[in-house]
Design an enzyme around this catalytic site. Structure first.
Site, short mmCIF file in Angstrom:
data_model
loop_
_atom_site.label_atom_id
_atom_site.label_comp_id
_atom_site.label_asym_id
_atom_site.label_seq_id
_atom_site.Cartn_x
_atom_site.Cartn_y
_atom_site.Cartn_z
N VAL A 1 2.04 13.09 5.09
CA VAL A 1 0.67 13.10 4.59
C VAL A 1 -0.35 13.42 5.68
O VAL A 1 -1.55 13.46 5.41
CB VAL A 1 0.31 11.75 3.93
CG1 VAL A 1 1.14 11.52 2.68
CG2 VAL A 1 0.49 10.59 4.91
N ALA A 2 0.12 13.66 6.90
CA ALA A 2 -0.80 13.84 8.01
C ALA A 2 -1.78 15.00 7.78
O ALA A 2 -2.93 14.96 8.22
CB ALA A 2 -0.03 14.06 9.32
N ASN A 3 -1.32 16.04 7.07
CA ASN A 3 -2.16 17.23 6.87
C ASN A 3 -2.55 17.44 5.41
O ASN A 3 -3.12 18.47 5.06
CB ASN A 3 -1.41 18.47 7.37
CG ASN A 3 -0.97 18.33 8.81
OD1 ASN A 3 -1.76 17.96 9.68
ND2 ASN A 3 0.30 18.61 9.08
N ASP B 1 2.21 3.25 10.46
CA ASP B 1 0.81 2.88 10.23
C ASP B 1 -0.12 4.00 10.72
O ASP B 1 -1.16 3.74 11.33
CB ASP B 1 0.50 1.55 10.94
CG ASP B 1 -0.76 0.90 10.37
OD1 ASP B 1 -0.71 0.37 9.24
OD2 ASP B 1 -1.81 0.93 11.06
N PHE C 1 1.42 4.77 0.22
CA PHE C 1 0.63 5.87 0.77
C PHE C 1 1.49 7.07 1.18
O PHE C 1 1.33 8.17 0.67
CB PHE C 1 -0.16 5.35 1.97
CG PHE C 1 -1.09 6.35 2.60
CD1 PHE C 1 -2.35 6.58 2.07
CD2 PHE C 1 -0.72 7.04 3.74
CE1 PHE C 1 -3.22 7.50 2.65
CE2 PHE C 1 -1.58 7.96 4.33
CZ PHE C 1 -2.82 8.19 3.78
N SER C 2 2.44 6.87 2.09
CA SER C 2 3.19 7.97 2.67
C SER C 2 4.12 8.63 1.65
O SER C 2 4.54 7.99 0.69
CB SER C 2 4.01 7.48 3.87
OG SER C 2 3.16 7.05 4.90
N LEU D 1 0.87 -1.17 0.00
CA LEU D 1 0.00 0.00 0.00
C LEU D 1 0.91 1.22 0.00
O LEU D 1 1.57 1.53 1.01
CB LEU D 1 -0.92 0.00 1.22
CG LEU D 1 -1.82 1.23 1.39
CD1 LEU D 1 -2.61 1.55 0.13
CD2 LEU D 1 -2.77 1.04 2.58
N GLY E 1 0.82 7.71 12.48
CA GLY E 1 1.38 8.06 13.77
C GLY E 1 0.30 8.39 14.79
O GLY E 1 -0.71 9.01 14.48
#
Length: 430
Positions: free
Chosen positions: A139-141, A398, A133-134, A131, A400
């Protein structure tokens, strides 16, 4: 409803099979990969163990039955993860990361996506899924209003989608030869049309399946590995910094069209949150067992074994209680995710809680075991420093705990329809 924590015959069978696999395949794999001096070669040294997992049907068990797999319940998955992580977490993570890579397909695949499951159903070779994703900038925001969104982009050109961008930390994404994995579920942003003013960035998120054949067909510069990342724990796992450059895939490779991708990606991470909880339980269990054995056999040149010292026993009893509590939360979260009660948001909250609580409890348990054992725990011939190094990543990967998972819990609590105990008692009647 009666509450019963006894394992069913199927669950007990899963535990026995996982324990045997951990002892006879994963543990020897650790001995093998530790002979190599660097992270990339250690990862490649685990390929025989991974192939053994495929041959034994373990990869097939990561695919749901409607798609031709043999996956059991999520509770059974937590049992399997705990057994493997208590013995050899690093090689195990490579296997379970393929499960994460396949989860978006389990959630969203249509009949025409059947071909993407085929390598993982065959029981042959060592196919890797990821997967993806990051991203390097985080990518948190990325999906809040006004944010630019994912920097990995996809553009519709004719009857193809063209992917560009860099990704980081996606386990297995580079494959065994570091030229791309067998199947990547790439989370990206549609840039075919520009984002309109005040448009929600989530409306542009999509998931595109990229196979190794797609990379090869797109040319020698389509995929590149920018940097291997060496880590203090999980020292045989590959989660590198990679780049996609004009990767062209047909429209059939679109798993989630724009506007559908975020929900499926986060749904995959909701499922994995429970399994990270089980990873924490496995590490806590290993730390307790090792410290208990030390406390029974060593007296530190005193008159009685360490376990008879109250300070030592107090630390161990704390680890034991935290392990039992974490396992109970993980099993409950797994059961509730599939069976309820409560709506999806209520059930999801328990999955988030399992990830946050158990990951942080694992770090404390490993630290407490080290404090109980003392300076001997600093010896690399003891398991404690490796357990701590492995545990340290659980709160920050996975999703944070600070940047993502606790924020998701906050968003649930802020909802006007938040029902705090629906996942335990069912929807409130008040």
């Amino acid at each position: 409803m009666p509450i019963n924590f006894s394992l069913s015959p199927s669950e007990q069978s899963t535990r026995t099979a996982a324990a045997n696999f951990a002892q006879h395949v994963l543990l020897p794999s650790r001995t093998s990969y530790l002979q190599h001096p660097d992270h990339p070669s250690r990862f490649q040294a685990t390929q025989p163990a991974y192939a053994a997992a495929a041959s034994a049907g373990l990869l097939k068990s990561l695919i749901t039955k409607p798609h031709g797999g043999t996956a059991g319940s999520l509770v059974e998955s937590t049992i399997m993860v705990e057994e493997c992580y208590s013995v050899e977490p690093s090689t195990a993570l490579t296997i379970f990361a393929t499960g994460l890579g396949l989860t978006p397909l389990n959630l969203a695949a249509q009949p025409h996506h059947a071909e993407f499951f085929a390598p993982f159903l065959s029981g042959e070779g060592a196919p890797l899924a990821s997967l993806v994703f990051s991203e390097p900038a985080g990518v948190a925001n990325a999906l809040e209003k006004g944010a630019p969104g994912f920097q990995t982009t996809a553009k519709k050109v004719g009857d193809e989608w063209v992917i560009n961008g860099e990704k980081k930390w996606a386990t297995n994404s580079a494959g065994w030869d570091f030229k791309g994995c067998d199947l990547a579920a790439v989370v990206c942003r549609d840039v075919t049309e520009p984002l309109e003013e005040n448009q929600d960035p989530k409306e542009k998120v999509m998931i595109i399946l990229v196979t190794r054949a797609d990379l090869d067909r797109s040319g020698p510069d389509a995929f590149s590995l920018i940097r291997h990342i060496s880590m203090p724990g999980h020292t045989s796992v590959s989660g590198p910094h990679i780049k996609y450059n004009n990767v062209r895939v047909p429209e059939k490779n679109v798993l989630c069209f724009p506007g559908q991708g975020a929900q499926v990606a986060f749904g995959a991470f909701d499922m994995s949150a429970v399994l990270v909880g089980a990873m924490g339980v496995g590490l806590m269990r290993a730390a307790f067992d090792a410290a208990l054995a030390f406390g029974k056999s060593d007296n530190r040149n005193g008159a009685v074994p360490l376990l008879e010292r109250q300070a030592f026993a107090d630390l161990l009893s704390g680890i034991k209680m935290a392990t039992e509590a974490s396992r109970a939360l993980t099993w409950k979260a797994a059961y509730v995710m599939e069976h309820g009660p409560g709506d999806y948001e209520a059930r999801r909250e328990l999955a988030l809680a399992a990830k946050v609580y158990c990951s942080e409890a694992a770090v404390k348990a490993c630290t407490d075991a080290i404090n109980a054992v003392g300076i001997t725990a600093y010896d690399l011939n003891q398991p404690f420093s490796d357990l701590l190094n492995t545990a340290l990543v659980l709160p920050i990967f996975d999703g944070g705990n600070v940047g993502i998972r606790r924020r998701h819990m906050q968003q649930l609590m802020l909802s006007p329809t938040y029902d705090a105990w629906a996942a335990t008692y069912g929807p409130s009647t008040q």
